[in-house]
Design an enzyme around this catalytic site. Structure first.
Site, PDB file in Angstrom:
ATOM      1  N   ALA A  56      49.123  10.370  15.050  1.00 14.21           N
ATOM      2  CA  ALA A  56      47.836   9.745  14.739  1.00 14.21           C
ATOM      3  C   ALA A  56      47.901   8.222  14.869  1.00 14.21           C
ATOM      4  CB  ALA A  56      47.392  10.139  13.342  1.00 14.21           C
ATOM      5  N   HIS A  57      46.735   7.587  14.650  1.00 11.07           N
ATOM      6  CA  HIS A  57      46.606   6.141  14.854  1.00 11.07           C
ATOM      7  C   HIS A  57      47.506   5.342  13.918  1.00 11.07           C
ATOM      8  CE1 HIS A  57      44.016   5.616  11.222  1.00 11.07           C
ATOM      9  NE2 HIS A  57      43.653   6.850  11.523  1.00 11.07           N
ATOM     10  N   ASN A  58      48.099   4.277  14.478  1.00  8.94           N
ATOM     11  CA  ASN A  58      48.933   3.316  13.746  1.00  8.94           C
ATOM     12  C   ASN A  58      50.238   3.908  13.217  1.00  8.94           C
ATOM     13  OD1 ASN A  58      45.899   2.202  13.210  1.00  8.94           O
ATOM     14  ND2 ASN A  58      47.374   0.521  13.374  1.00  8.94           N
TER      15      ASN A  58
END
Length: 347
Positions: free
Chosen positions: A240-242
């Site tokens: 997922a993001h980051n």
């Protein structure tokens, strides 16, 4: 493409015992070897197969001494397993050697690529993309604007790489993978609906990373989702993001890592592991398959279960988990006996 025993011995710095002109054009397991095949023997439990194999050439350790007559030509080396692996790498390079730009394909303005570039048909390269030497992009791939790709990178068919992604050197990305799609970011409205939060970051993939088929790596909301040097990701993984995954960590299939979690280096994560968001997973951590991680993990922990706890504790507890119905029955019997004893004493 055919190779003789003499040529292979030259590549491996080995010694030919048998016919130096024996030719091979395919690779095989020793128990399945046919004429024209090259195989190897390193595990003693397969020794009996060397006397029946039809393989034309067999790579063996220098210490191997045959006890019966052989049909196959031997190449003796210091380490048969490592030598055969070296040949597999050589074969893979020869097999995958492609150059040139196939049509139809689209190369947008400002694209720069290095030497020995291959672009498969029905592929699209966006504006201002920078591509290094010896890059192979197979058919039906999409590479968005402002992407950078290092040297000696292979991107297999059907891969999608969104804009601003950075890919290092010596990376392999397998079919169906999507890198740089939007992270799962929404803000709740007062009326119960959700407003999309723009995802304006990117994905950075460092050197020597391999990513399996149908894996997705989301771009950061801001900043970068980072896959560090030497990471190996299996098929069907969600990053997922980051998220940041540390150097030389390996992750098996169907694992999901939620947003903003930091995974340390030299980790080993089994299949179908779920890791919650905004966590820190330490270095040298081992997480067994189908575990659920909902807390920060210190360096060197070995975990299993959902929610996870120490692997040794899990193993000891699992013995009792399996016997819970029996244990409950025994506890109920003990309760009855205690009650009967109390009633007898009171009587």
């Amino acid at each position: 493409m055919k190779f003789t025993a003499e040529q292979i011995a030259g590549i491996l710095d080995g010694e030919v015992v048998g016919n130096p002109n024996a030719e091979v054009y395919q690779l095989a397991k020793i128990e399945e070897g046919k004429e024209g095949a090259l195989t190897f023997l390193s595990n003693p439990k397969y020794n009996n197969y060397i006397y029946t194999t039809e393989a034309s050439i067999t790579i063996v350790n220098k210490t191997f001494v045959p006890e019966n007559e052989l049909k196959t030509t031997l190449i003796k080396v210091d380490d048969a397993y490592l030598s055969f692996t070296k040949l597999l790498e050589f074969y893979d390079q020869v097999k995958g050697h492609k150059e040139g730009i196939e049509q139809p394909s689209v190369i947008s303005n400002g694209v720069v690529h290095g030497d020995h570039f291959y672009l498969g048909s029905f592929s699209y390269i966006g504006a201002n993309v920078k591509i290094g030497d010896n890059v192979k992009i197979y058919p039906n791939c999409f590479v968005g604007d402002n992407v950078t790709i290092g040297n000696n990178v292979t991107i297999f068919a059907g891969t999608k790489i969104y804009s601003e992604t950075q890919i290092g050197n010596q990376c392999r990305i397998h079919s169906g993978t999507i890198i740089g799609s939007d992270g799962f970011g929404y803000a709740p409205n007062a009326d119960g609906t959700f407003k999309k939060i723009p995802q304006i970051g990117n994905v950075i993939i460092e050197d020597d990373v391999e990513i399996g088929s149908c894996t997705t790596i989301d771009r950061a909301t801001m900043g970068s989702t980072i896959i560090r040097k030497g990471v190996k990701l299996d098929n069907q993984i969600q990053v997922a993001h980051n998220v940041e995954i540390g150097e030389n960590t390996v992750i098996a299939a169907q694992t999901g890592i939620a947003g903003s979690t930091k995974v340390g280096k030299n980790g080993m994560i089994g299949g179908q592991v779920g890791i919650a968001g905004h966590l820190t997973i330490g270095n040298n951590v081992r997480i067994q398959a189908q575990s659920g991680v909902g807390r920060n993990i210190k360096d060197n922990e070995v975990l299993q279960g959902s929610p996870t706890f120490g692997y040794n504790d899990f193993s000891k507890s699992y013995v009792h988990f399996k016997n819970l119905p029996k244990i409950i029955t025994e506890i109920e019997e003990l309760k009855k006996q205690i009650l009967n004893t109390k009633n007898g004493n009171n009587g």
